[in-house]
Scaffold this motif. Structure first.
Motif, PDB file in Angstrom:
ATOM      1  N   UNK A  84      53.922  54.344  44.784  1.00  0.00           N
ATOM      2  CA  UNK A  84      53.809  53.066  45.487  1.00  0.00           C
ATOM      3  C   UNK A  84      52.348  52.611  45.568  1.00  0.00           C
ATOM      4  N   UNK A  85      51.485  53.540  45.946  1.00  0.00           N
ATOM      5  CA  UNK A  85      50.071  53.194  46.144  1.00  0.00           C
ATOM      6  C   UNK A  85      49.413  52.798  44.832  1.00  0.00           C
ATOM      7  N   UNK A  86      49.598  53.626  43.805  1.00  0.00           N
ATOM      8  CA  UNK A  86      48.812  53.431  42.578  1.00  0.00           C
ATOM      9  C   UNK A  86      49.431  52.428  41.609  1.00  0.00           C
ATOM     10  N   UNK A  87      50.719  52.128  41.745  1.00  0.00           N
ATOM     11  CA  UNK A  87      51.265  51.016  40.956  1.00  0.00           C
ATOM     12  C   UNK A  87      50.723  49.707  41.514  1.00  0.00           C
ATOM     13  N   UNK A  88      50.606  49.610  42.851  1.00  0.00           N
ATOM     14  CA  UNK A  88      50.002  48.419  43.464  1.00  0.00           C
ATOM     15  C   UNK A  88      48.527  48.315  43.092  1.00  0.00           C
ATOM     16  N   UNK A  89      47.829  49.437  43.129  1.00  0.00           N
ATOM     17  CA  UNK A  89      46.399  49.445  42.799  1.00  0.00           C
ATOM     18  C   UNK A  89      46.164  49.064  41.338  1.00  0.00           C
ATOM     19  N   UNK A  90      47.054  49.499  40.451  1.00  0.00           N
ATOM     20  CA  UNK A  90      46.900  49.167  39.031  1.00  0.00           C
ATOM     21  C   UNK A  90      46.922  47.649  38.839  1.00  0.00           C
ATOM     22  N   UNK A  91      47.873  46.981  39.516  1.00  0.00           N
ATOM     23  CA  UNK A  91      47.969  45.523  39.395  1.00  0.00           C
ATOM     24  C   UNK A  91      46.793  44.851  40.103  1.00  0.00           C
ATOM     25  N   UNK A  92      46.555  45.227  41.374  1.00  0.00           N
ATOM     26  CA  UNK A  92      45.588  44.504  42.199  1.00  0.00           C
ATOM     27  C   UNK A  92      44.140  44.818  41.852  1.00  0.00           C
ATOM     28  N   UNK A  93      43.863  46.043  41.407  1.00  0.00           N
ATOM     29  CA  UNK A  93      42.468  46.437  41.215  1.00  0.00           C
ATOM     30  C   UNK A  93      42.067  46.534  39.751  1.00  0.00           C
ATOM     31  N   UNK A  94      42.960  47.018  38.882  1.00  0.00           N
ATOM     32  CA  UNK A  94      42.601  47.113  37.455  1.00  0.00           C
ATOM     33  C   UNK A  94      42.825  45.759  36.779  1.00  0.00           C
ATOM     34  N   UNK A  95      44.111  45.308  36.773  1.00  0.00           N
ATOM     35  CA  UNK A  95      44.374  43.971  36.207  1.00  0.00           C
ATOM     36  C   UNK A  95      43.649  42.906  37.030  1.00  0.00           C
ATOM     37  N   UNK A  96      43.637  43.109  38.365  1.00  0.00           N
ATOM     38  CA  UNK A  96      42.991  42.146  39.254  1.00  0.00           C
ATOM     39  C   UNK A  96      41.492  42.089  39.070  1.00  0.00           C
ATOM     40  N   UNK A  97      40.856  43.218  38.746  1.00  0.00           N
ATOM     41  CA  UNK A  97      39.408  43.231  38.515  1.00  0.00           C
ATOM     42  C   UNK A  97      39.039  42.374  37.321  1.00  0.00           C
ATOM     43  N   UNK A  98      39.772  42.586  36.209  1.00  0.00           N
ATOM     44  CA  UNK A  98      39.522  41.760  35.031  1.00  0.00           C
ATOM     45  C   UNK A  98      39.922  40.313  35.266  1.00  0.00           C
ATOM     46  N   UNK A  99      41.088  40.115  35.908  1.00  0.00           N
ATOM     47  CA  UNK A  99      41.581  38.761  36.184  1.00  0.00           C
ATOM     48  C   UNK A  99      40.690  38.001  37.147  1.00  0.00           C
ATOM     49  N   UNK A 100      40.046  38.712  38.085  1.00  0.00           N
ATOM     50  CA  UNK A 100      39.151  38.064  39.056  1.00  0.00           C
ATOM     51  C   UNK A 100      37.947  37.444  38.346  1.00  0.00           C
ATOM     52  N   UNK A 101      37.353  38.196  37.427  1.00  0.00           N
ATOM     53  CA  UNK A 101      36.214  37.680  36.659  1.00  0.00           C
ATOM     54  C   UNK A 101      36.644  36.482  35.817  1.00  0.00           C
ATOM     55  N   UNK A 102      37.817  36.633  35.190  1.00  0.00           N
ATOM     56  CA  UNK A 102      38.318  35.584  34.292  1.00  0.00           C
ATOM     57  C   UNK A 102      38.633  34.292  35.056  1.00  0.00           C
ATOM     58  N   UNK A 103      39.348  34.411  36.176  1.00  0.00           N
ATOM     59  CA  UNK A 103      39.748  33.234  36.943  1.00  0.00           C
ATOM     60  C   UNK A 103      38.584  32.585  37.662  1.00  0.00           C
ATOM     61  N   UNK A 104      37.750  33.414  38.323  1.00  0.00           N
ATOM     62  CA  UNK A 104      36.627  32.867  39.097  1.00  0.00           C
ATOM     63  C   UNK A 104      35.620  32.179  38.179  1.00  0.00           C
ATOM     64  N   UNK A 105      35.404  32.746  36.990  1.00  0.00           N
ATOM     65  CA  UNK A 105      34.431  32.147  36.064  1.00  0.00           C
ATOM     66  C   UNK A 105      34.891  30.757  35.602  1.00  0.00           C
ATOM     67  N   UNK A 106      36.228  30.572  35.506  1.00  0.00           N
ATOM     68  CA  UNK A 106      36.740  29.247  35.134  1.00  0.00           C
ATOM     69  C   UNK A 106      36.671  28.297  36.322  1.00  0.00           C
ATOM     70  N   UNK A 107      37.014  28.815  37.516  1.00  0.00           N
ATOM     71  CA  UNK A 107      36.965  27.975  38.714  1.00  0.00           C
ATOM     72  C   UNK A 107      35.546  27.468  38.980  1.00  0.00           C
ATOM     73  N   UNK A 108      34.550  28.302  38.688  1.00  0.00           N
ATOM     74  CA  UNK A 108      33.142  27.944  38.923  1.00  0.00           C
ATOM     75  C   UNK A 108      32.536  27.188  37.746  1.00  0.00           C
ATOM     76  N   UNK A 109      33.377  26.837  36.766  1.00  0.00           N
ATOM     77  CA  UNK A 109      32.970  26.120  35.535  1.00  0.00           C
ATOM     78  C   UNK A 109      31.966  26.899  34.688  1.00  0.00           C
TER      79      UNK A 109
END
Length: 474
Positions: A165-190
């Motif tokens: 339960x813990x690490x399947x959530x962490x995989x999505x939120x922290x691993x995929x989310x870490x890469x996705x955060x950079x990708x999404x925020x960089x577009x939002x900030x133009x």
């Protein structure tokens, strides 16, 4: 000296903790709003500017929160973890970071990996929305636990289930989310525009790799802290090792075997491709259910009687897919992974794959005969000949099959398209290499166990689930 060491340790802890937080929570808060608004189709060309302002505002709020968290951490402030105000503070943040962020992580990272494109846009929208819904249910359950004071880590909880339960959530939120955060925020900030697209793709992938390494270390520490006895830890690692191999070889391999061998036999073509896709995915789903049942039996130490008609059907229907169709499909798929098979060499490889499939069919028939008569193929057999028989099959089914399973199943799932071809070629090659290392370790263990009288084997076999003497992870 002691003071300097404590100070350095404290500073290191601050950098590690808040270095992760600025990516996952500040960039992630901004990226979650930006990505999930597109998932829900509420962000489009008409509302683009409004959602950019919203995403940047949320990012700014989370940046202020981040600075306050640093202050509390340095001051060793112990924030009271109860009350309505605290509930709102915690779960408002969680709604953005974990619910919107869960869906946004899938949405953003699928584009980072070039899996999401104009052809697969709607499929990934459904997947991302599903993850958002799952994390919303998790969020509701967390609120219930907070209000009632229930501890999900209570003594009676199953350690293995809790880890999942813990690490399947962490995989999505922290691993995929870490890469996705950079990708999404960089577009939002133009910052991310067509000219800088590939730069930010590489940067987002690098961040995801760093967070994946962190995820593995966190899992290792969790196992160390929660699986107290050495025996429990070893059992967990063996379970993890066995079933991570099986999900590729048997679940992906089951789908990939049908997909690949149907093409070898010329049954799959432009007219029948959708029919065979449904068949391959159905077989993959059946093998996924079988995988869960095997894991349940393994953890509970359940052993099934290894005789009878029902057992024969269970065992050899799986073997027909995984070893006969899978043998031919492994050759067919892996020959394309390593670029041996192309338009010019298609026919020779079709013949080769068919021959290999036929050989595994003969082997399958002989195995049925041994099963019915109760014969043990290891009794009285020449050990060296037996080694060649076993590992000749394994290199096809597990090494070529490991890479071929990834290659075939990703096409069956429509993940592999012309735009993502090289990405999946790389990962199929990596899968083949990892299984080749495993194959070499298995040969070493087999030689030690069968040709060295003083060797004490550490492997076991239960209900057709092979244990492995030398784990790939420690």
């Amino acid at each position: 000296m002691s003071y300097a060491k404590d100070r350095d340790t404290f500073l290191s802890q601050v950098l590690q903790t808040f270095g992760a937080k600025i990516v996952l929570e500040v960039c992630g808060g901004c990226g979650a709003i930006w990505g999930f608004s597109e998932v829900l189709t509420i962000r489009n060309s008409n509302t683009q500017h409004t959602w950019r302002v919203n995403a940047c505002t949320i990012g700014f709020i989370f940046f202020i929160r981040y600075l306050l968290q640093i202050r509390d951490f340095i001051d060793h402030a112990n924030v009271k973890n109860t009350g309505t105000k605290r509930l709102v503070q915690i779960f408002a943040a969680k709604l953005v970071l974990e619910v919107f962020g869960g869906g946004g992580a899938i949405w953003g990272f699928s584009e980072v990996l070039t899996l999401r494109n104009s052809n697969t846009q709607e499929e990934w929208r459904k997947i991302a929305a599903t993850f958002g819904a799952i994390f919303f249910l998790r969020w509701c359950l967390q609120i219930a636990d907070f209000v009632t004071g229930n501890d999900p880590n209570h003594k009676g909880s199953n350690k293995a289930v809790r880890l999942f339960q813990i690490f399947s959530a962490k995989l999505v939120l922290e691993v995929f989310g870490g890469g996705g955060a950079i990708w999404g925020a960089s577009e939002a900030l133009t910052l991310r525009v067509p000219d800088t697209q590939e730069y930010f793709r590489g940067f987002a992938q690098a961040v995801a790799i760093v967070f994946f390494g962190r995820w593995l270390i966190q899992m290792k520490n969790h196992v160390r802290d929660n699986f107290g006895a050495d025996e429990d830890r070893i059992r967990f690692l063996r379970t993890y090792q066995i079933f991570s191999a099986k999900i590729i070889l048997e679940v992906c391999g089951g789908a990939g075997a049908i997909w690949g061998f149907s093409e070898v036999l010329t049954l799959r073509n432009a007219e029948t491709i959708h029919t065979w896709r449904h068949i391959a995915l159905t077989i993959g789903s059946i093998f996924l259910i079988r995988w869960f049942m095997q894991m349940q039996d393994f953890i509970a130490s359940v052993e099934h009687a290894n005789s009878g008609t029902a057992r024969l059907i269970f065992v050899f229907s799986a073997k027909l897919v995984l070893e006969v169709f899978g043998g031919g499909g492994a050759i067919w798929g892996f020959s394309e992974v390593v670029t041996f098979r192309n338009d010019e060499t298609r026919h020779p490889w079709q013949v080769t794959a068919t021959v290999v499939g036929a050989l595994f069919f003969v082997r399958w028939c002989l195995q049925i005969k041994d099963f019915i008569t109760g014969s043990n193929p290891n009794e009285g057999a020449n050990k060296r000949v037996r080694l060649v028989q076993i590992f000749g099959a394994k290199i096809v089914l597990e090494v070529f099959g490991g890479g071929g399973a990834i290659w075939g199943s990703t096409e069956a799932l429509t993940l592999r398209v012309p735009a993502t071809q090289e990405f999946w070629r790389f990962w199929a090659s990596v899968g083949g290499f990892v299984f080749f290392m495993r194959y070499l370790l298995q040969i070493r263990d087999y030689v030690n166990e069968n040709m060295n009288d003083s060797y004490k084997p550490v492997s076991t076999s239960k209900d057709g689930v092979e244990d492995e003497g030398t784990p790939l992870i420690v």
